[in-house]
Structures are given as structure tokens and as C-alpha cells.
Design a protein around this motif. Structure first.
Motif, PDB file in Angstrom:
ATOM      1  N   TRP A 139       0.838  -1.204   0.000  1.00 57.49           N
ATOM      2  CA  TRP A 139       0.000   0.000   0.000  1.00 57.49           C
ATOM      3  C   TRP A 139       0.869   1.249   0.000  1.00 57.49           C
ATOM      4  O   TRP A 139       1.811   1.347   0.788  1.00 57.49           O
ATOM      5  N   TYR A 140       0.524   2.216  -0.865  1.00 54.31           N
ATOM      6  CA  TYR A 140       1.300   3.448  -0.978  1.00 54.31           C
ATOM      7  C   TYR A 140       0.363   4.656  -1.022  1.00 54.31           C
ATOM      8  O   TYR A 140      -0.703   4.606  -1.652  1.00 54.31           O
ATOM      9  N   PRO A 141       0.754   5.766  -0.344  1.00 53.47           N
ATOM     10  CA  PRO A 141      -0.093   6.968  -0.322  1.00 53.47           C
ATOM     11  C   PRO A 141      -0.115   7.669  -1.668  1.00 53.47           C
ATOM     12  O   PRO A 141       0.878   7.657  -2.400  1.00 53.47           O
ATOM     13  N   ASN A 142      -1.220   8.306  -1.995  1.00 50.74           N
ATOM     14  CA  ASN A 142      -1.358   8.970  -3.300  1.00 50.74           C
ATOM     15  C   ASN A 142      -0.779  10.389  -3.271  1.00 50.74           C
ATOM     16  O   ASN A 142      -1.295  11.289  -3.908  1.00 50.74           O
ATOM     17  N   PHE A 143       0.307  10.548  -2.514  1.00 49.15           N
ATOM     18  CA  PHE A 143       1.073  11.795  -2.498  1.00 49.15           C
ATOM     19  C   PHE A 143       2.547  11.438  -2.608  1.00 49.15           C
ATOM     20  O   PHE A 143       2.995  10.413  -2.110  1.00 49.15           O
ATOM     21  N   TRP A 144       3.311  12.312  -3.297  1.00 56.23           N
ATOM     22  CA  TRP A 144       4.748  12.054  -3.479  1.00 56.23           C
ATOM     23  C   TRP A 144       5.478  13.386  -3.551  1.00 56.23           C
ATOM     24  O   TRP A 144       5.290  14.156  -4.480  1.00 56.23           O
ATOM     25  N   GLN A 145       6.302  13.667  -2.527  1.00 56.66           N
ATOM     26  CA  GLN A 145       7.149  14.863  -2.497  1.00 56.66           C
ATOM     27  C   GLN A 145       6.381  16.119  -2.905  1.00 56.66           C
ATOM     28  O   GLN A 145       6.805  16.874  -3.779  1.00 56.66           O
TER      29      GLN A 145
END
Length: 211
Positions: free
Chosen positions: A8-14
Motif C-alpha cells: 500500500w502506498y499513499p497517493n502523495f509524493w514529495q
């Protein structure tokens, strides 16, 4: 059924976001989201991706390991950057969510090393080995190696293309009886690291048996 690496990965990146699950998985792990075609049921949308939401957006943005957090699973459709969760009281939607990302690469493992047998005609130990692709896509041709750690004697065999979920059987030989008195062998799939895999650490299997 098919095995693959997933997370699972959050839908935000840097600072970027909210992102679709396809973009999320591409940025975080170079993978693809777990998804299904939806055209027959939705008409407007081609594909739905698996997502989940929780009560506190900070858990997703940090992310925070909160054992008290609770999640609801839903769908993220095409380019709509919201996770839609159905409940008995209507649909909840949120632009802060987690995406289920999967690895779509091959993954070769040594699934079995059979007991060695002695070939008196050739004066060799014959070791049969199964190699399985537990990944989600076909592998390229590669090489597998069998080695005796005690003598450093080894044999290398070409491994053909292996389809997802398929197994190939290779035959290795060593020019002596490997039970002297015990046998210790290691077999490594893709030992030259030619295949880009989901997991590069699971290629080796050890055989150890008393004579």
C-alpha cells in the motif's frame, strides 16, 4: 491464482498530489495498481483501482504507523483522484487514500532440488532442479547455477523463458558423488542477474542432507 509482490502506498509524493493510483504506483515502485476493467458496469469509466481511506489524512501523508487506525476499501476510477467507498448509508469519498500497488515483473525462485542420483555410466552426480516464475510476467532467458560450497565445484545451465506461474526442470551434473559423506548444495536462479525481478533476494535454495 498468481503470486506477486504487493504493498500500500499513499497517493502523495514529495508535494505532488492527489495522484491517481496508476500514477502513485508508477512513482513509488515503478509498478501498477491492482485493478479491474469496469466498462460493462459503469459505461463512463474504463478501469477501477483498489484504494482505501482512513479517518485521519495525516496517517496517509506522513505516513504514520497508527495501530488504532481503521480503513474502508473502495475504488479509484480512471483519472478521478478520489477514492469512493460504498457504505450502507451512502458513498464516502476522499482525495487522501492509499493505493494497492503490485509488481508486474517476473520473479524466479528455485522451487525444488531433488535428491541427487549417481550415474555410473558417466561417473557423475545428477541433480534435478525445478525453477518457477512466481511473478506476474514472463521472464527472459537466463542462467542458473548449482554449486557445492565445500568443493566449489559448480555447473551452469541455461534457463529458458518462463511464463508467469510456470515451472521448468533443469538437470545439473557434478563429476563426483556429492554424498561424501553428506551433501550440501546451493542452486541460484538467474545467477548472472539478467532478469529484472520483483524480488532479487529469493533466487537461491539450499539442499542439505546426511548421507
Amino acid at each position: 491464482m498468481q503470486n506477486y509482490e504487493a504493498g500500500w502506498y499513499p497517493n502523495f509524493w514529495q508535494g505532488q498530489g492527489p495522484l491517481t493510483c496508476r500514477r502513485t504506483c508508477s512513482i513509488w515502485v515503478g509498478g501498477v495498481p491492482e485493478s479491474e476493467m469496469t466498462k460493462d458496469m459503469t459505461e463512463e469509466f474504463e478501469r477501477t483501482n483498489v484504494c482505501k481511506i482512513t479517518r485521519d489524512p495525516e496517517i496517509i501523508e506522513k505516513p504514520i504507523n497508527d495501530p488504532l487506525s481503521h480503513w474502508l476499501y473502495g475504488n479509484q476510477f480512471d483519472d478521478k483522484t478520489n477514492c469512493y467507498v460504498g457504505t450502507p448509508f451512502g458513498v464516502k469519498e476522499d482525495d487522501h487514500y492509499m493505493c494497492l500497488c503490485v509488481c508486474d515483473k517476473p520473479d524466479l525462485v528455485v522451487s525444488k532440488i531433488y535428491d541427487p542420483v549417481w550415474d555410473g555410466g558417466s561417473g557423475q552426480s545428477v541433480i534435478t532442479v525445478d525453477i518457477t516464475n512466481v511473478g506476474a510476467s514472463a521472464s527472459i532467458a537466463s542462467f542458473a547455477r548449482l554449486i557445492d560450497p565445500d568443493t566449489l565445484a559448480n555447473d551452469v545451465q541455461a534457463t529458458p523463458v518462463i511464463a508467469p506461474g510456470a515451472t521448468v526442470t533443469l538437470v545439473f551434473t557434478l563429476g563426483y558423488w556429492v554424498f561424501d559423506p553428506d551433501a550440501h548444495l546451493e542452486v541460484t536462479a538467474d545467477y548472472k542477474e539478467m532478469v529484472e525481478e520483483c524480488d532479487e533476494t529469493n533466487n537461491t535454495l539450499v539442499y542439505s542432507k546426511q548421507g
